[in-house]
Design an enzyme around this catalytic site. Structure first.
Site, PDB file in Angstrom:
ATOM      1  N   MET A 221     -18.994 -68.686 104.038  1.00 15.35           N
ATOM      2  CA  MET A 221     -19.713 -69.474 103.036  1.00 15.35           C
ATOM      3  C   MET A 221     -19.344 -68.950 101.659  1.00 15.35           C
ATOM      4  O   MET A 221     -19.522 -67.764 101.381  1.00 15.35           O
ATOM      5  CB  MET A 221     -21.220 -69.345 103.294  1.00 15.35           C
ATOM      6  CG  MET A 221     -22.104 -70.208 102.423  1.00 15.35           C
ATOM      7  SD  MET A 221     -23.828 -70.251 103.030  1.00 15.35           S
ATOM      8  CE  MET A 221     -24.271 -68.514 102.981  1.00 15.35           C
ATOM      9  N   HIS A 222     -18.832 -69.836 100.811  1.00 23.76           N
ATOM     10  CA  HIS A 222     -18.424 -69.378  99.483  1.00 23.76           C
ATOM     11  C   HIS A 222     -18.590 -70.426  98.392  1.00 23.76           C
ATOM     12  O   HIS A 222     -18.484 -70.097  97.206  1.00 23.76           O
ATOM     13  CB  HIS A 222     -16.948 -68.967  99.513  1.00 23.76           C
ATOM     14  CG  HIS A 222     -16.009 -70.131  99.649  1.00 23.76           C
ATOM     15  ND1 HIS A 222     -15.794 -70.778 100.834  1.00 23.76           N
ATOM     16  CD2 HIS A 222     -15.256 -70.785  98.723  1.00 23.76           C
ATOM     17  CE1 HIS A 222     -14.940 -71.772 100.644  1.00 23.76           C
ATOM     18  NE2 HIS A 222     -14.599 -71.800  99.383  1.00 23.76           N
ATOM     19  N   ARG A 223     -18.855 -71.681  98.748  1.00 22.35           N
ATOM     20  CA  ARG A 223     -18.883 -72.737  97.730  1.00 22.35           C
ATOM     21  C   ARG A 223     -20.077 -72.558  96.789  1.00 22.35           C
ATOM     22  O   ARG A 223     -21.172 -72.196  97.224  1.00 22.35           O
ATOM     23  CB  ARG A 223     -18.923 -74.115  98.386  1.00 22.35           C
ATOM     24  CG  ARG A 223     -17.626 -74.468  99.093  1.00 22.35           C
ATOM     25  CD  ARG A 223     -17.630 -75.876  99.663  1.00 22.35           C
ATOM     26  NE  ARG A 223     -16.409 -76.094 100.430  1.00 22.35           N
ATOM     27  CZ  ARG A 223     -15.263 -76.538  99.903  1.00 22.35           C
ATOM     28  NH1 ARG A 223     -15.196 -76.837  98.627  1.00 22.35           N
ATOM     29  NH2 ARG A 223     -14.202 -76.700 100.667  1.00 22.35           N
ATOM     30  N   ASP A 301     -18.386 -73.615 105.195  1.00 20.05           N
ATOM     31  CA  ASP A 301     -18.147 -74.653 104.183  1.00 20.05           C
ATOM     32  C   ASP A 301     -16.659 -74.753 103.870  1.00 20.05           C
ATOM     33  O   ASP A 301     -16.255 -75.289 102.841  1.00 20.05           O
ATOM     34  CB  ASP A 301     -18.976 -74.412 102.915  1.00 20.05           C
ATOM     35  CG  ASP A 301     -18.774 -73.038 102.276  1.00 20.05           C
ATOM     36  OD1 ASP A 301     -17.798 -72.347 102.641  1.00 20.05           O
ATOM     37  OD2 ASP A 301     -19.585 -72.658 101.415  1.00 20.05           O
TER      38      ASP A 301
END
Length: 384
Positions: A221-223, A301
């Site tokens: 998850m990085h967005r 994501d």
């Protein structure tokens, strides 16, 4: 023929590797005029774990030219890349610039090439999320509008371009180069040991691992939409700790941006100390592929992982409200479910996943030979 291929960030590396290998294979065949190929790395991802290790593990030759653009705002990255790449174009005078995916380097180099009257080929053209809040969507739209040759990974992408009025002779359906990389490295990944991957990549080397790694899910998850607001990130973290980790291990290769935000919001302590989570540094391609192969589910994501889950059959909860890769969704025969960042939706989908049987799916031309078709399309190109 002289071709410049451009990479800038980690997602590009897996996409350009099979194209580089296709050019090398073409040049090895006797009786043919050789293609001069120049690989340019803009340096959008410049840290060794996010860049250098991928070149090495995927067998990509060291880039011929490094632009060393580094981090910065979108405008800074695009502007600095355009200025640096303009000099490369003027000096090398290639016949083609090949760009892949949808990162800032793709946009910057396609604009610069066209202003210098150089033909542009876009690998992975036609992907659309319909979400103009995503910088990647703007990059895709501009790059496709400028490109002379648009190589699509699936038929839904081909239809997107037709609906936008792109001339039919510019479009070639070639399949998905990401799957070329997966198939080329599947055997190596399968031979790896989960325990070794975890031990070698532990964020905290003192963490004691379970003697046997049983069922686990993987999270990436990085967005910004997921990690930049505490009111979004905290409920997701609480769900992971209170519910996912109660059922199985959670393996989390953590993005630098995500760690920074967890620390900023005061969430890092309870995440890093939880016994049900194994926090890893960003892992290399083979390691992530192995983790994906054996996971009960993937929460992500990342668009690339959606595609890999489709072919591997790993049930995938896509932590986004939309996707530019609808071919990977269950309604199109894939393995992915859009759940956004709403915990109720994530919970419902996660509970269903526990009853899901792994079922690999392979969209048309996701056969490991897309890069060869990309090169053939470029060599056969005839301007109208």
């Amino acid at each position: 023929m002289k071709i410049i291929s451009v990479v800038g960030a980690r997602p590009n590396f897996m996409k350009i590797a099979p194209f580089v290998h296709a050019v090398e294979a073409y040049n090895r065949q006797s009786g043919r005029e050789k293609i001069e190929h120049i690989l340019v790395h803009t340096g959008q991802h410049y840290d060794d774990r996010m860049s250098k290790v991928f070149f090495e593990s995927l067998g990509i030759p060291e880039a011929d030219i490094h632009l060393n653009v580094g981090s910065g705002s979108h405008a800074q990255q695009v502007g600095n890349t355009m200025m640096a790449f303009e000099k490369v174009i003027q000096e090398e005078q290639p016949d083609w610039v090949v760009v892949v995916g949808d990162v800032n380097a793709t946009l910057a180099c396609s604009v610069t090439a066209k202003k210098e009257h150089i033909k542009v080929c876009h690998i992975e053209a036609g992907l659309r999320s319909g979400d103009m809040d995503m910088p990647e969507e703007i990059n895709r739209l501009v790059t496709d509008r400028l490109s002379d040759l648009l190589l699509t990974p699936d038929l839904l992408s081909t239809e997107n371009l037709r609906h936008e009025g792109v001339a039919e002779e510019k479009i070639r359906f070639v399949g998905n180069v990401m799957i070329d990389t997966l198939e080329a490295h599947r055997e190596k990944a399968e031979a790896m040991q989960i325990e070794t991957i975890l031990q070698e990549n532990l964020l905290d080397p003192s963490q004691k691992l379970p003697g046997h790694i049983g069922e686990y899910s993987v999270l990436t998850m990085h967005r910004p939409s997921n990690v930049d607001k505490k009111e979004v990130l905290e409920p997701i973290v609480n769900f992971l700790l209170d519910e996912v980790c109660e059922k199985e291990l959670l393996i989390w290769p953590i993005h630098p941006r995500t760690r920074k935000q967890l620390e900023r919001f005061g969430l890092w302590e309870k995440v890093s100390k939880h016994s049900g989570i194994i926090l890893l540094h960003p892992v290399n391609y083979h390691e992530m592929l192995k983790l994906n192969m054996s996971a009960t589910s993937m929460l992500t994501d990342s668009g690339g992982l959606q595609e890999e889950c489709c072919v591997l059959g790993t049930p995938c909860l896509t932590l986004r409200w939309n996707t530019e890769r609808p071919i990977t969704l269950k309604e199109h025969g894939g393995a992915s479910t859009l759940v956004g960042n709403n915990v109720a939706a994530i919970r419902e989908a996660y509970q269903k996943v526990s009853k899901t049987v792994r079922k690999p799916q392979r969209p048309e031309l996701w056969d490991g030979k897309a890069a060869k078709r990309c090169l053939e399309a470029l060599l056969e190109y005839t301007p109208q």
